[in-house]
Motif scaffolding. Structure first.
Motif, PDB file in Angstrom:
ATOM      1  N   LEU A  71       0.862  -1.179   0.000  1.00  0.00           N
ATOM      2  CA  LEU A  71       0.000   0.000   0.000  1.00  0.00           C
ATOM      3  C   LEU A  71       0.898   1.229   0.000  1.00  0.00           C
ATOM      4  N   LEU A  72       0.688   2.128  -0.950  1.00  0.00           N
ATOM      5  CA  LEU A  72       1.579   3.271  -1.148  1.00  0.00           C
ATOM      6  C   LEU A  72       0.838   4.579  -0.878  1.00  0.00           C
ATOM      7  N   LEU A  73       1.461   5.465  -0.117  1.00  0.00           N
ATOM      8  CA  LEU A  73       0.867   6.760   0.187  1.00  0.00           C
ATOM      9  C   LEU A  73       1.959   7.796   0.369  1.00  0.00           C
ATOM     10  N   LEU A 124       7.465  12.846   1.994  1.00  0.00           N
ATOM     11  CA  LEU A 124       7.839  11.481   2.339  1.00  0.00           C
ATOM     12  C   LEU A 124       6.892  10.534   1.625  1.00  0.00           C
ATOM     13  N   ALA A 125       7.394   9.371   1.240  1.00  0.00           N
ATOM     14  CA  ALA A 125       6.547   8.339   0.634  1.00  0.00           C
ATOM     15  C   ALA A 125       6.623   7.080   1.489  1.00  0.00           C
ATOM     16  N   GLY A 139      10.927  11.957  -0.533  1.00  0.00           N
ATOM     17  CA  GLY A 139      10.481  12.168  -1.903  1.00  0.00           C
ATOM     18  C   GLY A 139       8.986  11.995  -2.052  1.00  0.00           C
ATOM     19  N   ALA A 140       8.509  12.316  -3.238  1.00  0.00           N
ATOM     20  CA  ALA A 140       7.079  12.290  -3.510  1.00  0.00           C
ATOM     21  C   ALA A 140       6.607  10.877  -3.849  1.00  0.00           C
ATOM     22  N   LEU A 141       5.326  10.642  -3.617  1.00  0.00           N
ATOM     23  CA  LEU A 141       4.727   9.344  -3.905  1.00  0.00           C
ATOM     24  C   LEU A 141       4.905   8.927  -5.367  1.00  0.00           C
ATOM     25  N   PRO A 142       4.668   9.811  -6.349  1.00  0.00           N
ATOM     26  CA  PRO A 142       4.853   9.379  -7.748  1.00  0.00           C
ATOM     27  C   PRO A 142       6.265   8.880  -8.024  1.00  0.00           C
ATOM     28  N   ASP A 143       7.264   9.468  -7.357  1.00  0.00           N
ATOM     29  CA  ASP A 143       8.647   9.019  -7.573  1.00  0.00           C
ATOM     30  C   ASP A 143       8.838   7.594  -7.044  1.00  0.00           C
ATOM     31  N   LEU A 184       9.875   4.284  -9.162  1.00  0.00           N
ATOM     32  CA  LEU A 184      11.025   3.488  -8.727  1.00  0.00           C
ATOM     33  C   LEU A 184      10.654   2.016  -8.588  1.00  0.00           C
ATOM     34  N   MET A 185       9.517   1.728  -7.969  1.00  0.00           N
ATOM     35  CA  MET A 185       9.108   0.341  -7.767  1.00  0.00           C
ATOM     36  C   MET A 185       8.802  -0.336  -9.096  1.00  0.00           C
ATOM     37  N   GLN A 186       8.240   0.413 -10.028  1.00  0.00           N
ATOM     38  CA  GLN A 186       7.979  -0.165 -11.350  1.00  0.00           C
ATOM     39  C   GLN A 186       9.275  -0.433 -12.108  1.00  0.00           C
ATOM     40  N   ASP A 187      10.246   0.457 -11.953  1.00  0.00           N
ATOM     41  CA  ASP A 187      11.499   0.320 -12.696  1.00  0.00           C
ATOM     42  C   ASP A 187      12.396  -0.775 -12.143  1.00  0.00           C
TER      43      ASP A 187
END
Length: 543
Positions: free
Chosen positions: A118-120, A130-131, A152-156, A160-163
């Motif tokens: 779960l990501l927020l 913070l993420a 860092g921001a949630l989109p980053d 990162l997790m996708q990459d």
């Protein structure tokens, strides 16, 4: 605290405050603690002690504690005390109550449903971000198993997790922030009730920080919805399975009875979905649940793997699972069947006794000593390997290039170079030799691991992590996983790539005590000395 303040970054200081709150969290008390065990002082007493120490570091700590707990009375007192002391603290710290959650949340999960992250995100009063990632494990009962917080921001973090994964069955799904709060809160509460507790390098030390961040999300969301399965529902599913073309050969009453038991496992354990089968779920069923839970003749229980194969084929066809994943799950049945067939024919604890033994509250009698010996043998690859174990240091050994197929040599070379750098910087020659051996065995056992698209640093980090964990160093007083990943410039957990390497060398992908490489070839002299001492101790008990 001084080091954390000097960086000017919020996360280091919040990590320290979170670890303090976690250490004083009553949820960490053991239900089996003896009455004469010395408890920690109450949290309030410790906070009061810090309030009486007029230093900048103590001011920062109590300010963070007050902010993370949301205690308004404490926050007011802390602010008065800091003003009297004349200490200047960062705005983001004195105004933690003004932090806001991002208006977006997400779920990063696998199609087979063993769990998801779960990501927020959180924005502090000074604009820094913070993420947060909370991993929820459904196989253990939909519990928060681990979490990490990164700057860092949630989109980053999502990018990162996708990459850093090359698994086509892992994906990100948008999630209503209120639902993310409800799910994370539920999973954290469930996990806090487990004993022994789930522990990683970061969890539950960062649980208070994660709970604070989750609490910033809007309330009123929907948590995990566990399906309700009546007896009639389970029977109807079993009839559908038996009526399908996948059930050819399941003709006798014993197999039908076992199908009902396996469906029961699927509905009452994990997320409650009897059509969700992954290699991990297969391992838990065959290695642990049936041998421990079902009291029946071995001739009947021996038929369970065939019944499970039929159910897996039926379930994956119903869910439209990729054939490659079905093949992997069926391969897990093949992998664990020998161990299963041996277990159902061996003396073993069952029912409440097995639970108490797992909790460590039974005295080590002869039977448990025998089981302990079996577990030690499993760690090193069998009774003969355990008996012949020595404590000679691993040599400074060159990489075994003769084991590597030609078409993956360049990729393996990248991984080996990164492994060597890590071991030279953070570890020692024995760990370097063990990790080189692991990479060579994986390249020989399943070259596809190195042919797939992906980053070499994640593979190198996973290999080093597996050797650390199998030698009981990661998070156990030695190098922390977070430190290891930081060396590679990575965040998160290396367990996913580690699982691929375990499969490549023929080791179990799941083990209650963490990954085990199953051979003394990967064990340092220190770890082998520990195993020899345990072997001799349990041998004495067994006699």
């Amino acid at each position: 605290m001084a080091e954390a303040l000097a960086t000017g970054e919020p996360l280091g200081l919040l990590d320290v405050a979170s670890a303090f709150l976690s250490a004083t969290d009553p949820r960490r008390d053991s239900p089996f603690r003896s009455d004469d065990a010395e408890p920690l002082p109450p949290r309030e007493e410790l906070v009061q002690a810090f309030l009486h120490v007029p230093r900048l570091e103590s001011s920062a700590l109590v300010a963070a504690v007050a902010g993370l707990t949301g205690d308004r009375v404490l926050r007011a007192r802390v602010h008065r005390e800091i003003a009297l002391r004349g200490h200047v603290l960062p705005r983001w710290l004195t105004e933690l109550d003004r932090a806001r959650a991002s208006d977006r949340a997400a779920e990063f999960g696998h199609v087979l449903g063993d769990g998801e992250s779960l990501l927020l995100g959180v924005t502090l009063a000074d604009g820094s971000e913070l993420a947060v990632s909370v991993y929820v494990d459904h196989n253990l009962g939909t519990v928060a198993k681990d979490a990490f917080v990164v700057p860092g921001a949630l989109p980053d973090l999502i990018v990162l997790m996708q990459d850093t994964t090359d698994d086509p069955d892992l994906g990100v799904t948008e999630l209503a922030p209120a639902d993310a709060r409800a799910r994370a809160t539920e999973a954290i509460e469930h996990g806090a009730r487990l004993f022994p507790p789930l522990e990683t390098d970061t969890w539950p030390a960062n649980r208070p920080l994660v709970e604070w961040a989750v609490g910033l999300l809007p309330a009123g969301g929907q948590g995990y919805q566990r399906p309700e399965w009546s007896t009639a529902d389970r029977e109807a599913l079993a009839v559908r399975v038996l009526g399908s073309p996948f059930s050819t050969g399941l003709t006798d009453a014993g197999q039908r009875e076992l199908l009902g038991d396996i469906v029961w496992f699927g509905t009452d354990y994990g997320p409650g979905d009897p059509l969700r089968w992954s290699p991990v779920a297969v391992e838990m069923l065959l290695v642990d649940w049936i041998p421990r839970k079902i009291v029946a003749d071995a001739r009947l229980l021996s038929k369970a793997p065939d019944v499970l194969r039929a159910l897996i084929r039926f379930s994956h066809a119903e869910r439209g699972i990729r054939p490659e994943l079905t093949a992997e799950t069926l391969a897990a049945v093949d992998e664990f069947e020998p161990e299963y067939q041996e277990a159902i024919r061996s003396p073993r604890l069952q029912g409440p006794e097995a639970l108490l033994a797992a909790l460590g509250v039974l005295d080590p009698d002869e039977h448990l000593a025998e089981q302990a010996q079996e577990e030690l043998a499993r760690v090193v690859g069998g009774p003969a390997a355990l008996e012949e174990l020595d404590a000679e240091p691993l040599p400074d050994e060159p990489f075994a290039w003769e084991r590597v197929p030609d078409d993956v040599r360049s990729r393996v070379a990248e991984v080996v170079e990164l492994v060597d750098r890590c071991c030279d910087a953070l570890l020692d020659v024995e760990h370097r030799t063990a990790t080189r051996r692991l990479v060579a065995a994986a390249a020989e056992g399943d070259p596809e691991v190195f042919r797939r698209r992906g980053r070499s640093d994640t593979l190198a980090a996973a290999a080093c992590w597996l050797v650390l964990r199998s030698n009981q160093q990661a998070g156990g007083g030695g190098l922390m996983t977070k430190e290891l990943m930081a060396h590679f410039g990575l965040t998160g957990s290396p367990s996913q790539r580690g699982t691929a390497l375990l499969k490549a060398i023929g080791a179990a992908a799941y083990h209650p005590a963490g990954p085990q490489l199953g051979s003394p070839r990967y064990l340092t002299s220190e770890r082998r000395r520990e195993l020899i001492a345990a072997r001799d101790r349990f041998s004495e008990l067994h006699r």
